[in-house]
Design an enzyme around this catalytic site. Structure first.
Site, PDB file in Angstrom:
ATOM      1  N   ASP A  60       1.382 -11.523  36.945  1.00 32.07           N
ATOM      2  CA  ASP A  60       2.284 -12.003  38.817  1.00 32.07           C
ATOM      3  C   ASP A  60       0.612 -11.751  39.264  1.00 32.07           C
ATOM      4  O   ASP A  60      -0.158 -12.319  39.655  1.00 32.07           O
ATOM      5  CB  ASP A  60       3.183 -11.252  39.614  1.00 32.07           C
ATOM      6  CG  ASP A  60       4.292 -11.049  38.552  1.00 32.07           C
ATOM      7  OD1 ASP A  60       4.830 -12.036  38.674  1.00 32.07           O
ATOM      8  OD2 ASP A  60       4.641  -9.993  38.006  1.00 32.07           O
ATOM      9  N   HIS A  99       8.251  -6.543  39.512  1.00 33.27           N
ATOM     10  CA  HIS A  99       8.460  -7.488  38.698  1.00 33.27           C
ATOM     11  C   HIS A  99      10.049  -9.572  38.513  1.00 33.27           C
ATOM     12  O   HIS A  99      10.558  -8.460  37.845  1.00 33.27           O
ATOM     13  CB  HIS A  99       8.070  -7.674  37.376  1.00 33.27           C
ATOM     14  CG  HIS A  99       8.264  -8.958  36.370  1.00 33.27           C
ATOM     15  ND1 HIS A  99       7.059  -9.786  36.965  1.00 33.27           N
ATOM     16  CD2 HIS A  99       9.115  -9.349  35.866  1.00 33.27           C
ATOM     17  CE1 HIS A  99       7.070 -11.218  36.128  1.00 33.27           C
ATOM     18  NE2 HIS A  99       7.901 -10.642  35.282  1.00 33.27           N
TER      19      HIS A  99
HETATM   20  P1  NAD Z   1      13.432 -14.513  23.311  1.00 37.09           P
HETATM   21  O1  NAD Z   1      14.433 -14.295  23.463  1.00 37.09           O
HETATM   22  O2  NAD Z   1      12.637 -14.824  22.654  1.00 37.09           O
HETATM   23  O3  NAD Z   1      13.006 -12.805  22.376  1.00 37.09           O
HETATM   24  C1  NAD Z   1      12.939 -11.689  22.024  1.00 37.09           C
HETATM   25  C2  NAD Z   1      13.446 -10.997  20.750  1.00 37.09           C
HETATM   26  O4  NAD Z   1      14.068  -9.880  21.222  1.00 37.09           O
HETATM   27  C3  NAD Z   1      14.337 -11.969  20.590  1.00 37.09           C
HETATM   28  O5  NAD Z   1      14.053 -11.771  19.012  1.00 37.09           O
HETATM   29  C4  NAD Z   1      15.428 -10.346  19.899  1.00 37.09           C
HETATM   30  O6  NAD Z   1      15.989 -10.593  19.218  1.00 37.09           O
HETATM   31  C5  NAD Z   1      15.018  -9.554  20.435  1.00 37.09           C
HETATM   32  N1  NAD Z   1      15.561  -7.845  20.630  1.00 37.09           N
HETATM   33  C6  NAD Z   1      16.475  -8.077  21.676  1.00 37.09           C
HETATM   34  N2  NAD Z   1      17.176  -6.844  21.266  1.00 37.09           N
HETATM   35  C7  NAD Z   1      16.314  -6.336  20.217  1.00 37.09           C
HETATM   36  C8  NAD Z   1      15.851  -5.465  20.567  1.00 37.09           C
HETATM   37  N3  NAD Z   1      17.003  -4.066  21.036  1.00 37.09           N
HETATM   38  N4  NAD Z   1      15.012  -3.997  19.653  1.00 37.09           N
HETATM   39  C9  NAD Z   1      14.382  -4.858  19.455  1.00 37.09           C
HETATM   40  N5  NAD Z   1      13.858  -6.763  19.545  1.00 37.09           N
HETATM   41  C10 NAD Z   1      14.988  -7.224  20.454  1.00 37.09           C
HETATM   42  O7  NAD Z   1      12.358 -14.236  24.610  1.00 37.09           O
HETATM   43  P2  NAD Z   1      11.429 -13.423  25.204  1.00 37.09           P
HETATM   44  O8  NAD Z   1      10.963 -14.995  25.649  1.00 37.09           O
HETATM   45  O9  NAD Z   1       9.661 -13.304  24.250  1.00 37.09           O
HETATM   46  O10 NAD Z   1      11.195 -12.688  26.296  1.00 37.09           O
HETATM   47  C11 NAD Z   1      11.510 -11.131  26.171  1.00 37.09           C
HETATM   48  C12 NAD Z   1      11.603 -11.148  27.228  1.00 37.09           C
HETATM   49  O11 NAD Z   1      10.861 -10.840  27.796  1.00 37.09           O
HETATM   50  C13 NAD Z   1      12.876 -11.057  27.889  1.00 37.09           C
HETATM   51  O12 NAD Z   1      13.429 -10.632  29.127  1.00 37.09           O
HETATM   52  C14 NAD Z   1      11.793 -12.100  29.314  1.00 37.09           C
HETATM   53  O13 NAD Z   1      12.500 -11.771  30.699  1.00 37.09           O
HETATM   54  C15 NAD Z   1      10.424 -10.732  29.647  1.00 37.09           C
HETATM   55  N6  NAD Z   1       9.956 -11.387  30.228  1.00 37.09           N
HETATM   56  C16 NAD Z   1       8.498 -10.775  30.550  1.00 37.09           C
HETATM   57  C17 NAD Z   1       7.557 -10.758  31.219  1.00 37.09           C
HETATM   58  C18 NAD Z   1       6.484 -10.202  32.494  1.00 37.09           C
HETATM   59  O14 NAD Z   1       5.965 -10.796  33.124  1.00 37.09           O
HETATM   60  N7  NAD Z   1       7.348  -9.616  32.345  1.00 37.09           N
HETATM   61  C19 NAD Z   1       6.723 -12.451  31.522  1.00 37.09           C
HETATM   62  C20 NAD Z   1       7.585 -13.525  30.424  1.00 37.09           C
HETATM   63  C21 NAD Z   1       9.182 -12.691  30.082  1.00 37.09           C
HETATM   64  C1  LMR Z   2       8.584 -14.902  34.172  1.00 36.77           C
HETATM   65  O1  LMR Z   2       7.614 -13.991  34.687  1.00 36.77           O
HETATM   66  O2  LMR Z   2       7.656 -15.818  34.051  1.00 36.77           O
HETATM   67  C2  LMR Z   2       8.909 -13.629  32.986  1.00 36.77           C
HETATM   68  O3  LMR Z   2       9.347 -12.346  34.297  1.00 36.77           O
HETATM   69  C3  LMR Z   2      10.189 -14.782  33.160  1.00 36.77           C
HETATM   70  C4  LMR Z   2      11.356 -14.926  33.896  1.00 36.77           C
HETATM   71  O4  LMR Z   2      12.727 -14.795  33.804  1.00 36.77           O
HETATM   72  O5  LMR Z   2      11.293 -15.068  35.241  1.00 36.77           O
END
Ligand code: NAD
Ligand code: LMR
Length: 329
Positions: A160, A188
């Site tokens: 962000d 967030h």
């Molecule tokens: P994704 O679905 O591509 O990958 C997530 C992975 O986590 C999968 O491979 C899944 O098998 C694994 N997983 C699920 N449970 C698990 C566990 N108990 N232990 C270990 N691994 C596990 O998702 P992504 O696009 O890589 O996003 C991951 C997370 O990050 C999501 O929750 C998404 O919303 C979040 N995210 C946060 C931000 C931020 O700025 N904070 C930004 C983008 C995404």
């Molecule tokens: C983001 O900010 O891009 C991530 O947290 C993914 C989402 O769910 O918005």
């Protein structure tokens, strides 16, 4: 090159963010070209085969800084002795969902991982939570790891923060490097408050430079706060490369310090600063040195900012109460 590798755990390593993050970590983006890194990669059992493929690709890069890779589905094995744990693994939201809708689906992951970290992580461990809802997941992990100092947990609002810098640079025609002291307050989520009243563009106050309250209220704040949803809408899946990049920026500043004359946004445990209830994982402006953060004190908060800071705190209180209800903390 120094000889002792830094052990870095990544959860959800076979996911979208993992596919960008692992290669950046292995190539030295976090620790630099002189420090070897040992990657400890956690996945759920059905994703281990895909993760094996990713490890084959890591091998094929022949990164000089990559000392070794261990993969597995047992958190206690993977977190053993880790100096840094990047908790990415969690389900992402889909179109039309808010991140808070993931509380029940994802919260339980962080009780188990908090407990495992508490048992086996290195004594200097730092834990960064990227998986959503990031602030409350960090609260869950922290609460389930009573022997790890609370200050060692943070949730990612650096994406962000970076989005806000990019929007402000576009508005003012400045380069991103001219922008300092950006702040993201709170969760967030769509209630976050990106604050440019204390930011600077080329050393001058950003809000005064912009001189356009309507843009701040109706354009800048909602664009930053809803950027994640806009990316999901456009890409069909949530941000990945930018999230990986922000995860590295946040860990880098935490371990190596924020630059002189600047600060970063990090969601960390509130000590009551700025009237934010103690114990919430809330994004503040922080400076870091020697692996420790401190909240920037003494910023003047006007009524406009106060209302937004309180609204995002209220959402975090609701999330905290919901996970309490679910027995996760
Ligand atoms: P994704 O679905 O591509 O990958 C997530 C992975 O986590 C999968 O491979 C899944 O098998 C694994 N997983 C699920 N449970 C698990 C566990 N108990 N232990 C270990 N691994 C596990 O998702 P992504 O696009 O890589 O996003 C991951 C997370 O990050 C999501 O929750 C998404 O919303 C979040 N995210 C946060 C931000 C931020 O700025 N904070 C930004 C983008 C995404
Ligand atoms: C983001 O900010 O891009 C991530 O947290 C993914 C989402 O769910 O918005």
């Amino acid at each position: 090159m120094s000889t002792t590798p830094v052990k870095v755990a990544v959860t959800g390593a076979a996911g979208q963010i993992g596919y960008s993050l692992l290669f950046r970590l292995a190539s030295g983006s976090l620790l630099g070209p002189d420090t070897p890194i040992q990657l400890q990669l956690l996945e759920i059992t059905p994703a281990l085969k895909a993760l094996e493929g990713v490890v084959m690709e890591l091998d094929d890069c022949a990164f000089p800084t990559l000392a070794g890779v261990e993969i597995g589905d047992d958190a206690e094995k993977i977190f053993d002795g880790v100096n840094l744990a990047l908790l990415v693994g969690a389900r992402p939201r889909g179109p039309g969902m808010e991140r808070g809708d993931l509380l029940e689906a994802n919260g339980a992951i962080f009780t188990a991982q908090g407990k495992a970290l508490n048992k086996v992580a290195a004594s200097d461990v730092r834990i960064g939570v990227t998986g959503n809802p990031a602030n409350t997941n960090a609260l869950i992990a922290m609460t389930n790891a009573p022997d790890i100092p609370k200050e060692r947990f943070s949730a990612l609002t650096r994406l962000d923060h970076n989005r806000a810098i990019s929007q402000l640079a576009a508005k003012t025609g400045a380069s991103v490097t001219d922008i300092k002291k950006m702040t993201i307050w709170g969760n967030h989520s769509a209630t976050q408050y990106p604050d440019i009243f204390h930011a600077e563009v080329g050393g001058k106050n950003a809000a005064e430079t912009v001189n356009d309250q309507a843009w701040i209220e109706n354009d800048f704040i909602p664009t930053v706060a809803k950027r994640g949803a806009a990316i999901i809408e456009a890409r069909g899946s949530s941000s990945a490369a930018s999230a990986a990049s922000a995860t590295i920026d946040a860990a880098h500043d935490w371990l190596f310090g924020t630059p002189e004359g600047d600060w970063a946004s990090m969601a960390v445990v509130s000590d009551g600063s700025y009237g934010i209830p103690e114990g919430l994982i809330y994004s503040f402006p922080v400076t870091t040195t020697g692996g420790d953060w401190s909240i920037v004190q003494g910023l003047e908060i006007d009524d406009f900012s106060r209302a937004r800071m309180d609204a995002t705190a209220a959402e975090l209180i609701e999330e905290r109460d919901a996970v309490k209800e679910l027995g996760l903390i």
